[in-house]
Design a protein around this motif. Sequence first.
Motif, PDB file in Angstrom:
ATOM      1  N   MET A   1     -16.994  38.079  18.186  1.00  0.00           N
ATOM      2  CA  MET A   1     -17.364  39.305  17.900  1.00  0.00           C
ATOM      3  C   MET A   1     -16.733  40.259  16.583  1.00  0.00           C
ATOM      4  O   MET A   1     -15.789  40.023  16.473  1.00  0.00           O
ATOM      5  N   ASN A   2     -17.825  40.320  15.554  1.00  0.00           N
ATOM      6  CA  ASN A   2     -17.291  41.169  14.644  1.00  0.00           C
ATOM      7  C   ASN A   2     -17.942  42.630  14.334  1.00  0.00           C
ATOM      8  O   ASN A   2     -19.119  42.794  14.440  1.00  0.00           O
ATOM      9  N   THR A  22      -6.157  44.920  21.389  1.00  0.00           N
ATOM     10  CA  THR A  22      -7.049  44.747  20.110  1.00  0.00           C
ATOM     11  C   THR A  22      -6.367  44.085  18.848  1.00  0.00           C
ATOM     12  O   THR A  22      -6.899  43.363  18.369  1.00  0.00           O
ATOM     13  N   ILE A  31     -11.617  38.569  17.643  1.00  0.00           N
ATOM     14  CA  ILE A  31     -12.457  39.682  17.047  1.00  0.00           C
ATOM     15  C   ILE A  31     -12.255  39.970  15.716  1.00  0.00           C
ATOM     16  O   ILE A  31     -11.331  39.571  15.248  1.00  0.00           O
ATOM     17  N   ALA A 102     -21.714  43.475  23.981  1.00  0.00           N
ATOM     18  CA  ALA A 102     -20.784  42.280  23.794  1.00  0.00           C
ATOM     19  C   ALA A 102     -21.687  40.926  23.430  1.00  0.00           C
ATOM     20  O   ALA A 102     -20.950  40.007  23.070  1.00  0.00           O
ATOM     21  N   ASP A 105     -23.235  38.905  17.889  1.00  0.00           N
ATOM     22  CA  ASP A 105     -22.166  38.662  17.146  1.00  0.00           C
ATOM     23  C   ASP A 105     -21.625  39.366  16.063  1.00  0.00           C
ATOM     24  O   ASP A 105     -20.334  39.498  15.779  1.00  0.00           O
ATOM     25  N   ASP A 106     -22.363  40.429  15.895  1.00  0.00           N
ATOM     26  CA  ASP A 106     -21.743  41.576  14.922  1.00  0.00           C
ATOM     27  C   ASP A 106     -22.632  42.779  15.158  1.00  0.00           C
ATOM     28  O   ASP A 106     -23.521  43.100  15.846  1.00  0.00           O
ATOM     29  N   MET A 148     -15.596  50.008  20.793  1.00  0.00           N
ATOM     30  CA  MET A 148     -14.979  48.718  20.201  1.00  0.00           C
ATOM     31  C   MET A 148     -14.158  48.262  21.205  1.00  0.00           C
ATOM     32  O   MET A 148     -13.906  47.088  21.673  1.00  0.00           O
ATOM     33  N   SER A 152     -14.286  44.875  23.278  1.00  0.00           N
ATOM     34  CA  SER A 152     -13.439  43.813  23.009  1.00  0.00           C
ATOM     35  C   SER A 152     -12.811  43.198  24.182  1.00  0.00           C
ATOM     36  O   SER A 152     -12.555  41.931  24.220  1.00  0.00           O
ATOM     37  N   VAL A 155     -14.606  40.118  25.329  1.00  0.00           N
ATOM     38  CA  VAL A 155     -14.856  39.147  24.514  1.00  0.00           C
ATOM     39  C   VAL A 155     -13.905  37.922  25.223  1.00  0.00           C
ATOM     40  O   VAL A 155     -12.531  38.080  25.147  1.00  0.00           O
ATOM     41  N   VAL A 158      -9.752  37.774  24.704  1.00  0.00           N
ATOM     42  CA  VAL A 158      -8.996  38.885  24.187  1.00  0.00           C
ATOM     43  C   VAL A 158      -7.948  39.334  25.345  1.00  0.00           C
ATOM     44  O   VAL A 158      -6.658  39.481  24.886  1.00  0.00           O
TER      45      VAL A 158
END
Length: 241
Positions: A1-2, A22, A31, A102, A105-106, A148, A152, A155, A158
């Motif tokens: 994830m970006n 994070t 991330i 989630a 990708d972006d 975010m 996060s 993901v 994480v």
Amino acid sequence: MNFHVLTLFPELINTVMNTSITGRALEKGVIGLECVDIRDYSHSKTRRVDDYPYGGGAGMVMQAQPVVEACNDLKKRVGNAPVIYLTPQGRVFDQKMARRLAQYDDLIFLCGHYEGIDERALELVVDEQISIGDYVLTGGELPAAIVMDCISRLVPGVLGNDTSADEESFHDGLLEYPQYTRPEEFMGLRVPDVLLSGHHGNVDKWRRQKSIERTLYVRPDLLENAVLNEKDREYLKEIGG
Ligand code: 4HQ
């Protein structure tokens, strides 16, 4: 994830995101985070990005031009990412939205400050509007950080433990059960015996019942959408739900 964040206060976003879980995820590269300073897209010598509202009234409004140019420049680099504007007018954020977002990708977050952003910029670049709750903040940066943070932890990599396992601990839409750690007794208050028993079946049953109990007492509205089995429903009836 970006994550990509359009903001006038990149240091606020970076400070929050570089902290704790994070922060570790960013270091590990599971991330990514990029802040774009909207002020860098001002055409004025003084780097101005706001102006008085047409029609009068208190406060300042962020101009359309720097916002649209910053966003279009970013979109050229990250194709196919939704642009999310944080605003009380958006759909109220919840765990289900977090799970959906989630999957990307972006994600691009647009943060307004002052009285908000010229409506024309929003019309031109925004795909989705999200609110974090019914109250008024000074800017969209903290809401973006909250969204975010929540995404996060979904993901993979994480959290320390397996994410899917931890996600289940939003417990079928129920609230969390109470947690205890050492010592066994603190200021005369003991840890419930069942948690010291080593009997995993009983521990699971007790935790499930506490989750149901809490949800009934403090957030009965959540029971509407909770996933309950036959035993859960029996217990709920027992405690007056
Ligand atoms: N804002 N959930 C940005 C919020 C808010 C919220 C107020 C967003 C000010 C400029 N954002 N404007 N609640 O209160 O997302």
